[in-house]
Scaffold this active site. Structure first.
Site, PDB file in Angstrom:
ATOM      1  N   LYS A  36      36.679   4.329  45.652  1.00 40.03           N
ATOM      2  CA  LYS A  36      37.331   3.277  46.433  1.00 40.03           C
ATOM      3  C   LYS A  36      36.376   2.116  46.725  1.00 40.03           C
ATOM      4  O   LYS A  36      35.850   1.507  45.810  1.00 40.03           O
ATOM      5  CB  LYS A  36      37.912   3.882  47.705  1.00 40.03           C
ATOM      6  CG  LYS A  36      38.728   5.168  47.496  1.00 40.03           C
ATOM      7  CD  LYS A  36      39.953   4.964  46.636  1.00 40.03           C
ATOM      8  CE  LYS A  36      40.948   6.118  46.690  1.00 40.03           C
ATOM      9  NZ  LYS A  36      40.414   7.437  46.316  1.00 40.03           N
TER      10      LYS A  36
ATOM     11  N   TYR B  73      44.063  12.117  54.650  1.00 41.83           N
ATOM     12  CA  TYR B  73      44.375  11.846  53.249  1.00 41.83           C
ATOM     13  C   TYR B  73      45.198  12.985  52.660  1.00 41.83           C
ATOM     14  O   TYR B  73      44.863  14.160  52.810  1.00 41.83           O
ATOM     15  CB  TYR B  73      43.074  11.642  52.485  1.00 41.83           C
ATOM     16  CG  TYR B  73      43.183  11.682  50.994  1.00 41.83           C
ATOM     17  CD1 TYR B  73      44.087  10.857  50.319  1.00 41.83           C
ATOM     18  CD2 TYR B  73      42.371  12.524  50.250  1.00 41.83           C
ATOM     19  CE1 TYR B  73      44.187  10.903  48.939  1.00 41.83           C
ATOM     20  CE2 TYR B  73      42.459  12.563  48.870  1.00 41.83           C
ATOM     21  CZ  TYR B  73      43.367  11.752  48.218  1.00 41.83           C
ATOM     22  OH  TYR B  73      43.467  11.795  46.853  1.00 41.83           O
TER      23      TYR B  73
ATOM     24  N   ASP C  99      34.984  12.085  56.703  1.00 38.41           N
ATOM     25  CA  ASP C  99      35.301  11.245  55.553  1.00 38.41           C
ATOM     26  C   ASP C  99      35.099   9.786  55.983  1.00 38.41           C
ATOM     27  O   ASP C  99      35.784   9.301  56.871  1.00 38.41           O
ATOM     28  CB  ASP C  99      36.744  11.488  55.118  1.00 38.41           C
ATOM     29  CG  ASP C  99      37.107  10.744  53.846  1.00 38.41           C
ATOM     30  OD1 ASP C  99      36.610   9.618  53.639  1.00 38.41           O
ATOM     31  OD2 ASP C  99      37.914  11.268  53.057  1.00 38.41           O
TER      32      ASP C  99
ATOM     33  N   ARG D 269      23.953  19.268  33.312  1.00 40.17           N
ATOM     34  CA  ARG D 269      24.719  19.633  34.502  1.00 40.17           C
ATOM     35  C   ARG D 269      23.829  19.691  35.743  1.00 40.17           C
ATOM     36  O   ARG D 269      24.312  19.642  36.868  1.00 40.17           O
ATOM     37  CB  ARG D 269      25.421  20.977  34.285  1.00 40.17           C
ATOM     38  CG  ARG D 269      26.518  21.259  35.314  1.00 40.17           C
ATOM     39  CD  ARG D 269      27.327  22.506  34.985  1.00 40.17           C
ATOM     40  NE  ARG D 269      26.553  23.723  35.121  1.00 40.17           N
ATOM     41  CZ  ARG D 269      26.200  24.526  34.131  1.00 40.17           C
ATOM     42  NH1 ARG D 269      26.574  24.240  32.888  1.00 40.17           N
ATOM     43  NH2 ARG D 269      25.501  25.620  34.333  1.00 40.17           N
TER      44      ARG D 269
END
Length: 378
Positions: free
Chosen positions: A196, A100, A171, A49
């Site tokens: 994306k 978004y 973003d 982690r």
């Protein structure tokens, strides 16, 4: 990838050469996906982690392209959540009213539970946005926005917001670092849905933050560990492999987008086309100055409203009717059908342009637009 970045290489070269390891004889050319949850004691990493060399190779390359220190997350929203969690309880956040939908839902959830206070604004209106920032703690920017492709005046907003003592997050999913680098405009932290365009093949979930502020980078990395928002090493490996071809994919898809926009603008069944490359687009001049291209995302409104737009989505064959974006395949959907998007024009279709032959794309889209009763431009 500080070494390559320091050479002054172009982004296309950085995308190919970054994250390759030390380059020592006998090393693999590609950093392999390290599939482990456990490390032997005494090394640099204690537990999976906390780190993975495959994440680091991706982070090195993306960080060099954006000009900052990258931190990979399990998804784009995980990265956005990490940025928001750096704020104190009760902080006031200003965000675009057409951002978004997933981000708006996250912000609404946090606001509803008293974690933060939220103000939505037209990010294309600089004066209104700065007015909304009075007494706020963070301005969240999308430029272009998803899906209406509104352009923010990045330098003016950053300057005005920093004068007010706010932090600025941006973003950069739609533009990618190849078309704009918000950190160069003074933005404090950039967020990506690497699912994306960055990965580009619709086969993984991944997010990232990038910042030049070492303290903030440390906070974001600590959040990733404590909240478990870690990416899978195989997803990180796939994302880096996709990033290698981002320059050529983006070049091809953007050229296709420009041509499709030209034809859509002239089509009688299309009432309006939204694309920053159009001279009459409200944000055209901003995009021309701030960006190194107009991108691969298009929004157009079908005359006849929701029913006509749904018919277009149902009739395409080469183009894929799907909700995501940024892959090598062209996708489209009527965004108003999604939860939280009822405010959008009913006939609005978001088109993510891919790398197919543009004539095949137009033949498919042209057939789909020939819907009986589809109407024409008012």
């Amino acid at each position: 990838m500080s070494g390559a970045d320091a050479t002054g290489w172009a982004p296309a070269s950085i995308a190919v050469a970054g994250g390759r390891g030390t380059g020592a004889p006998g090393e693999p050319l590609n950093v392999p996906p390290l599939l482990t949850s456990v490390y032997r004691a005494g090394g640099r990493i204690d537990y999976a982690r906390e780190g993975n060399p495959t994440w680091e190779a991706f982070e090195e390359t993306l960080g060099a392209l954006e000009g900052g220190q990258a931190c990979a997350f399990a998804s784009g929203l995980a990265g956005a959540s990490a940025v928001l969690e750096t704020l104190p309880v009760g902080a006031r956040v200003v965000a675009p009213d057409d951002a978004y939908a997933g981000l708006r839902e996250l912000l609404g959830d946090l606001a509803g539970r008293g974690r933060l206070r939220l103000a939505l604004t037209d990010i294309g209106d600089t004066d209104a946005t700065l007015a909304a920032c009075e007494g706020a703690d963070l301005l969240w920017i999308e430029s272009p926005t998803n899906p209406l492709l509104t352009l923010a005046d990045l330098p003016a907003l950053v300057r005005g917001v920093h004068e007010r003592g706010l932090r600025v997050a941006a973003d950069n999913t739609f533009a990618t670092p190849l078309l704009q680098r918000p950190l160069d405009a003074g933005v404090d932290v950039v967020v990506h849905s690497a699912t994306k365009l960055i990965s580009g093949h619709s086969d993984l979930l991944l997010g990232a933050t990038v910042t030049r502020d070492r303290r903030l980078a440390g906070e974001l990395g600590r959040h990733r560990v404590l909240h478990g928002a870690v990416p899978g090493p195989f997803d990180a490996w796939l994302a880096l492999r996709g990033l290698r071809t981002l320059p050529v994919r983006l070049e091809r898809a953007q050229a296709n987008a420009v041509e499709l926009v030209r034809r859509l603008h002239e089509h009688p069944a299309v009432a309006r086309v939204r694309y920053p490359g159009l001279p009459h687009h409200p944000g055209h001049e901003r995009a021309r100055v701030q960006m190194r291209g107009f991108g691969t995302m298009v929004a157009f409104e079908v005359a006849g409203g929701a029913a006509a737009a749904d018919a277009v989505c149902a009739r395409v064959r080469l183009i894929v009717h799907a909700t995501s974006l940024g892959g090598v395949e062209t996708t489209l959907e009527r965004r108003g059908r999604q939860p939280g998007e009822a405010h959008l024009p009913p006939g609005l279709i978001r088109l993510s342009v891919g790398c197919e032959d543009v004539e095949d794309l137009w033949a498919d889209l042209g057939r789909a637009l020939a819907v009986p009763g589809g109407g024409g431009r008012p």
